[in-house]
Structures are given as structure tokens and as C-alpha cells.
Scaffold this active site. Structure first.
Site, mmCIF file in Angstrom:
data_model
loop_
_atom_site.group_PDB
_atom_site.id
_atom_site.type_symbol
_atom_site.label_atom_id
_atom_site.label_comp_id
_atom_site.label_asym_id
_atom_site.label_seq_id
_atom_site.Cartn_x
_atom_site.Cartn_y
_atom_site.Cartn_z
ATOM 1 N N GLN A 105 0.831 -1.201 0.000
ATOM 2 C CA GLN A 105 0.000 0.000 0.000
ATOM 3 C C GLN A 105 0.867 1.253 0.000
ATOM 4 O O GLN A 105 0.342 2.363 -0.057
ATOM 5 C CB GLN A 105 -0.910 -0.010 1.229
ATOM 6 N N ASN A 106 2.170 1.074 0.081
ATOM 7 C CA ASN A 106 3.086 2.211 0.166
ATOM 8 C C ASN A 106 3.334 2.825 -1.201
ATOM 9 O O ASN A 106 3.324 2.137 -2.220
ATOM 10 C CB ASN A 106 4.408 1.774 0.787
ATOM 11 N N ASP A 108 6.176 4.712 -1.679
ATOM 12 C CA ASP A 108 7.622 4.890 -1.845
ATOM 13 C C ASP A 108 8.168 3.765 -2.728
ATOM 14 O O ASP A 108 7.425 2.895 -3.185
ATOM 15 C CB ASP A 108 8.331 4.924 -0.479
ATOM 16 N N HIS A 123 -1.649 1.531 -4.318
ATOM 17 C CA HIS A 123 -2.022 2.942 -4.184
ATOM 18 C C HIS A 123 -1.146 3.864 -5.019
ATOM 19 O O HIS A 123 -1.094 5.066 -4.773
ATOM 20 C CB HIS A 123 -1.987 3.353 -2.706
ATOM 21 N N GLY A 197 3.252 -4.392 8.922
ATOM 22 C CA GLY A 197 3.170 -2.949 9.073
ATOM 23 C C GLY A 197 1.940 -2.277 8.513
ATOM 24 O O GLY A 197 2.028 -1.143 8.047
#
Length: 254
Positions: A105-106, A108, A123, A197
Site C-alpha cells: 500500500q506504500n 515509496d 495505491h 506494518g
């Protein structure tokens, strides 16, 4: 988790060949990037998500949003992959598994910079851009502000002249269809899911591990606190990504 449960989890993981790793903002917290929902230090405790992560705000005034996302991209580039990112990439390259896929979902690029080659971004990414109207891709020039700035004019599309936007998914927007299809398929094919996480409250992404749970696939959760996905986890380790993932793979003898 007690030592007996840890050994059981390791035994289950040791027999898996097709691993799906599902990560959220906590994955990158040990790299110094802020999570989103921490009430004191999270991204959304400092800025209004409706002002910085909605298509309506972009349509009204894109300059504050462009400035904010360019600064965030610069911060992400300064960050370094942590031991958790590196462990996933190392696991992927080991002879003990057929595949280690990452669905994140990050936004970066730390998984890729650590060496993971099978990464699906649900995302979007801070490093992908497209025209806000015709969707023509725009190549990042790598010019990021060193300090936060209030406004920056976005570049314009060479095809239609409209503003270029960040390639991230804003609130109210659909997830990218191709990436979603890949993530669903991998969850249905995995024989072990490792959740790392994520709070498990952002949908539809949080529904993905349920697909594996419904098939009876073992799920190992590595996160400092209990989450909304803890209820479907076969085993839950209370650890950060940089602590838990190396400990797991070390015990596997990879």
C-alpha cells in the site's frame, strides 16, 4: 508470541514455496518515513487529507498538492531501505522458495531499491506521473525541493496542455485495475501470507488477505500492535518490520 508459537510459525513458513508479503506504512517506518494514522506523528495528523489527497482539491488548486508530493518524493528518496525491505529481497533470491511477491500500500520505492523484483503498488507511486486529463505519462525530472514549500506549479502535458498529476490513488478514486487483479491472483495462489506494518483499516486493500484466509492459507502478521487483521492471522508477532522479518528468515535458515 511465546517461543513455542514462534517455532510453529517458522515450521509453517519453512514449508511454503509461494510467499505473498502484504505491506503497509509501518514497513517503511524504520526507514524514517512517517506512517499515516499515528495520532501524534502520522501524516494525516499534520495535514488535512481532503486538502492533499482528493481529486476535488486538485481541481480547485493543484499547486499546493504538487509542492507537497514533490517534497514527499524527495524525502522518500533520502530514505534507505531498512533490514525488513532487504530481508524480503534476500528471501526472494533464496533457493528455498519458488516466489516471494510483494503487494504494498506504500507509495515509496524502498522495496524496489532493496532488490525486490515482484512488487505491486495498490495505491500508486510517488515516482510515477501522468496527465490529469489524458493520462499521458510524464517522466520525472528528479528535481525535488530540499525543504517544504507551499506552492509549486505542476508541469503541463506535452499532448494536451493540462496539469501533470502525481500517480497516486487519492481518496474516492478507484485502485488501478491491473494492479488489483495481480494482487488478487497472488493472494489466491499463495501458500503463505506475511502481513507487515499495516493497520488493516484501508479498504479495499485490507480485504486482500481475507482471500487467503478463506482458503485456509497460514497468515503471519508482523506488526508492533494488534490490528484489524490480527483476527485472521494464524500467528501474530509484535515486532517492527526491521526486527521481525530478519528474525523470521534467520530462523528459516535462508
Amino acid at each position: 508470541m511465546d517461543e513455542h508459537s514462534i517455532m510453529q510459525a517458522v515450521a509453517v513458513a519453512r514449508g511454503a514455496r509461494n510467499i505473498e508479503v502484504f505491506t503497509g506504512a509501518g514497513m517503511s517506518a524504520d526507514s524514517g518515513l512517517e506512517t499515516y494514522r499515528d495520532p501524534e506523528t502520522g501524516v494525516w495528523s499534520k495535514v488535512d487529507p481532503q486538502a492533499m489527497a482528493s481529486i476535488d482539491a486538485w481541481a480547485r488548486d493543484p499547486e499546493p498538492m504538487w509542492a507537497w508530493y514533490r517534497w514527499r518524493a524527495g524525502q522518500a528518496m533520502k530514505a534507505r531501505p531498512n533490514a525488513g525491505h532487504e530481508t524480503i529481497a534476500y528471501w526472494e533470491g533464496s533457493h528455498l522458495v519458488d516466489a516471494v511477491h510483494v503487494t504494498t500500500q506504500n507509495i515509496d520505492n524502498l522495496h524496489e531499491r532493496a532488490g525486490s523484483t515482484e512488487v505491486t503498488h495498490l495505491h500508486g507511486s510517488l515516482f510515477e506521473f501522468r496527465c490529469s486529463i489524458c493520462s499521458k505519462p510524464w517522466r520525472d525530472d528528479g528535481d525535488y525541493p530540499r525543504e517544504p514549500v507551499e506552492r509549486l506549479a505542476p508541469p503541463t502535458c506535452s499532448l494536451c496542455g493540462n496539469p501533470v498529476r502525481p500517480g497516486v490513488v487519492w481518496f474516492g478514486e478507484a485502485l488501478p485495475q491491473e494492479e488489483w487483479a495481480v494482487a488478487e491472483r497472488r493472494m489466491r495462489e499463495a501458500d503463505l501470507v506475511v502481513i507487515v506494518g499495516t493497520s488493516g483499516i484501508v479498504y479495499p486493500a485490507a480485504s486482500l488477505p481475507v482471500l487467503a484466509h478463506q482458503r485456509g492459507v497460514p497468515i503471519l502478521e508482523i506488526t508492533p500492535k494488534e490490528t484489524d487483521l490480527s483476527r485472521i492471522a494464524t500467528y501474530s508477532w509484535r515486532a517492527t518490520a526491521a526486527e521481525g522479518l530478519p528474525a523470521l528468515v534467520r530462523r528459516l535458515g535462508v
